[in-house]
Design an enzyme around this catalytic site. Structure first.
Site, PDB file in Angstrom:
ATOM      1  N   MET A   1      30.747 -68.731 -52.889  1.00 26.12           N
ATOM      2  CA  MET A   1      29.336 -68.841 -52.682  1.00 26.12           C
ATOM      3  C   MET A   1      28.661 -69.704 -53.723  1.00 26.12           C
ATOM      4  O   MET A   1      27.582 -69.408 -54.171  1.00 26.12           O
ATOM      5  CB  MET A   1      28.688 -67.471 -52.626  1.00 26.12           C
ATOM      6  CG  MET A   1      28.925 -66.609 -53.824  1.00 26.12           C
ATOM      7  SD  MET A   1      28.399 -64.971 -53.430  1.00 26.12           S
ATOM      8  CE  MET A   1      27.591 -64.571 -54.919  1.00 26.12           C
ATOM      9  N   PRO A   2      29.307 -70.770 -54.109  1.00 25.58           N
ATOM     10  CA  PRO A   2      28.645 -71.637 -55.091  1.00 25.58           C
ATOM     11  C   PRO A   2      27.532 -72.465 -54.456  1.00 25.58           C
ATOM     12  O   PRO A   2      27.575 -72.814 -53.286  1.00 25.58           O
ATOM     13  CB  PRO A   2      29.777 -72.538 -55.582  1.00 25.58           C
ATOM     14  CG  PRO A   2      30.764 -72.535 -54.488  1.00 25.58           C
ATOM     15  CD  PRO A   2      30.657 -71.217 -53.799  1.00 25.58           C
TER      16      PRO A   2
END
Length: 136
Positions: A1-2
């Protein structure tokens, strides 16, 4: 989830190079942090020279106007070894793919927790899952 923000001085990178930079970042994230391929959120910002400042030689690293600021906001939990390996791989990929100077790859990782994210709909998807019925 960057979530990735890449800043650079205008006219340093063009429409052919930006997708290559994006792919290099994503490749290093997948390889070193096990990020899913479809977890892909990146924003690129070009800045006028009057808006882009940096030390040309801080820590004895000779930077140029080709400097990329890469800020990656991601879930905490990566080891120091993973981070060091990631930095090296990303610099190698950008250097080999774009013939870019490794000295111009400036990376900052910003660690967050699951509750710090929503991917839309005003829902904290990482903690409000159907299997836990919204319980945190």
């Amino acid at each position: 989830m960057p979530f990735i923000r890449v800043s650079y001085m205008e006219n340093q990178y063009g429409t052919q190079q930006l997708p290559m930079i994006s792919r290099a970042i994503m490749s290093a994230l997948i390889q070193h942090f096990n990020v899913p391929e479809d977890d892909y959120f990146q924003v690129f910002h070009s800045h006028k020279a009057s808006e882009f400042y940096y030390s040309r030689n801080y820590l004895d690293i000779e930077r140029s106007d080709g400097l990329l600021y890469i800020q990656i906001t991601l879930k905490s939990g990566r080891s120091t070894e993973q981070k060091i390996s990631f930095y090296g791989k990303l610099a190698d990929l950008l250097s080999n793919t774009l013939n870019m100077r490794k000295e111009d790859v400036f990376v900052v990782l910003v660690d967050t927790e699951f509750e710090d994210w929503t991917f839309g709909n005003g829902v904290a998807q990482m903690i409000e899952r159907p299997d836990n019925k919204g319980e945190v």
